[in-house]
Design an enzyme around this catalytic site. Structure first.
Site, short mmCIF file in Angstrom:
data_model
loop_
_atom_site.label_atom_id
_atom_site.label_comp_id
_atom_site.label_asym_id
_atom_site.label_seq_id
_atom_site.Cartn_x
_atom_site.Cartn_y
_atom_site.Cartn_z
N ASP A 1 41.74 38.35 25.80
CA ASP A 1 41.31 37.14 26.51
C ASP A 1 39.83 37.00 26.20
O ASP A 1 39.03 37.83 26.64
CB ASP A 1 41.57 37.32 28.01
CG ASP A 1 41.05 36.16 28.85
OD1 ASP A 1 40.32 35.30 28.31
OD2 ASP A 1 41.36 36.14 30.05
N TYR B 1 36.17 45.67 37.96
CA TYR B 1 37.13 44.61 37.66
C TYR B 1 36.60 43.67 36.60
O TYR B 1 35.54 43.08 36.75
CB TYR B 1 37.46 43.83 38.93
CG TYR B 1 38.35 42.67 38.64
CD1 TYR B 1 39.64 42.88 38.15
CD2 TYR B 1 37.92 41.36 38.79
CE1 TYR B 1 40.47 41.83 37.83
CE2 TYR B 1 38.75 40.29 38.49
CZ TYR B 1 40.01 40.53 38.01
OH TYR B 1 40.83 39.49 37.70
N LYS C 1 42.51 41.29 34.04
CA LYS C 1 43.59 42.26 33.95
C LYS C 1 43.98 42.49 32.50
O LYS C 1 43.59 41.74 31.62
CB LYS C 1 44.80 41.74 34.73
CG LYS C 1 44.96 42.32 36.14
CD LYS C 1 44.85 43.82 36.21
CE LYS C 1 45.74 44.47 37.21
NZ LYS C 1 45.13 45.46 38.06
#
Ligand code: 13P
Ligand code: 13P
Ligand code: MG
Ligand code: MG
Length: 383
Positions: A11, A229, A232
């Site tokens: 991504d 984080y 994902k």
């Protein structure tokens, strides 16, 4: 002749939040792979997306972990980031590229990788799966069903070539170690591990009778690499089918009852894995940035090249109206889980939330906590 399939995804930015890459990004990648085909580095290359993740599917004769093929993927993602994602200020530009230190392999740098090298059979059907808003452990239930459950895969019972079972290479994502588990004999051991998908993920599967590679999955967890984080690790997976492997129909059957997977909204929620058609444009997310979804691309491998239903265009294995029923079910489960708001198990468990932004909120409350004496509390409860 040995052929390698390398599926490498990342991504590197998307439009409208975490929705979908810009078409210029996909076209840029297509040009890069076409050029690499021209120089003979790869035999064939296909570019697609699942949600906001760009997926490069390449075939070549250079084996797994080839530095040149990995460099091609790395430079493609880098250039897309610089030349398109940053130009348009796309959301999360370069999100999955965690480090600049490329030294021959993209593993550990952010992108997800699944690779399989094998001797081409007389006819070699292959399915490439790509998922968005989830994590590598999302493949655990489907892979268990496909290669170890006789309730899913009839061939395990009635085809002598499958009857001896499979070996699963299971990765411990926390301790960075792996273990080979043989089914059917050790099926309970397998489930004991992969029932914890946030920690144990299947990276490879081999046919037990001759060690023939059957499947490979990406296993990177960005938060464990970065310690925080960063989106994902939407995974990809390659599965070989038919004639000594599970049939295509058995492989995709494993998605008919949607498993509940982690990685939805802010990487912090659980939701049903919805099988979708990419041809109908269902490979994008919406409701609460989801629900998590999976696409299935079917090819034949022929003389090292990807052969689809129209040139290189793959078969869209979740296009059949049968899957509308499954999608309906997944939507119902998604709404039901959302009715729980920020309560577990709709929201991830405490341990996995460590890598999200929740600890920043909890930190604020820390000074307000007062010690409680065990005895005193028990007394109060007894009254
Ligand atoms: P194979 O030809 O791969 O053995 O498959 C048989 C079949 O009937 C698939 O459904
Ligand atoms: P991606 O990991 O697909 O970028 O999604 C992040 C997210 O959780 C959006 O809600
Ligand atoms: Mg994203
Ligand atoms: Mg994604």
């Amino acid at each position: 002749m040995k052929t390698t399939i390398s599926v490498i995804k990342a991504d590197v930015g998307s439009v409208a939040g975490h929705y979908k890459p810009h078409s210029e990004m996909l076209n840029y990648a297509r040009k890069k792979l076409a050029d690499a085909e021209g120089t003979g580095l790869i035999y064939s290359g296909y570019v697609t997306h699942c949600g906001d993740d760009i997926v490069l599917v390449m075939t070549h004769g250079r084996g797994e972990n080839d530095p040149e093929v990995h460099l091609l993927a790395w430079t493609t993602f880098r250039e897309i980031t610089e030349k398109v994602a940053k130009k348009y200020k796309l959301y999360g530009a370069g999100q999955d590229l965690l480090s600049d230190a490329f030294s021959g392999n993209v593993r550990g740098l952010g992108p997800g990788v699944a690779e399989l090298e094998f001797n081409e059979r007389g006819s070699d059907p292959v399915i490439v799966f790509a998922a968005d808003k989830t994590e590598p452990g999302a493949w655990n239930i489907p892979l268990y069903r496909i290669f170890a459950s006789p309730d899913n895969t009839a061939g395990l019972v009635i085809d002598p070539k499958l009857h001896e079972g499979f070996r699963f290479d299971v990765l411990d994502l926390i301790e960075s170690q792996s273990v080979l588990i043989k089914t059917p004999e050790e099926v309970y051991d397998l489930i004991a591990l992969i029932g914890t998908p946030g920690r144990y993920a299947i990276s490879k599967i081999f046919r037990a009778s001759d060690n023939e590679p059957a499947a490979a999955a990406s296993t990177s967890r960005l938060s464990l690499i970065a310690g925080r984080y960063v989106g994902k690790d939407d995974p990809v997976m390659i599965v070989r089918a038919q004639a000594g492997f599970p049939a295509v129909g058995e492989v995709i059957s494993a998605f008919a009852v949607p498993p509940i997977v982690s990685g939805w909204m802010r990487g912090s929620h659980r939701g049903p894995l919805m099988p979708v058609s990419f041809r109908k444009g269902q490979n994008v997310v919406s409701f609460f940035d989801g629900p998590p979804r999976v696409t299935a691309m079917g090819w034949q491998i022929s003389n090292g090249r990807l052969v689809g239903v129209d040139g290189i265009e793959p078969a869209d294995l979740f296009e059949d109206p049968f899957w509308d029923h499954v999608r309906q079910k997944a939507a119902e489960i998604a709404v039901y889980l959302r009715s729980m708001g920020e309560f577990e198990p709709a929201r991830l468990g405490h341990e996995e939330m460590e890598y999200t932004t929740l600890p920043l909120i909890l930190e604020k409350l820390k000074p307000r906590f007062r010690p409680v004496k065990e005895g005193v509390r028990e007394e109060k409860v007894a009254k």
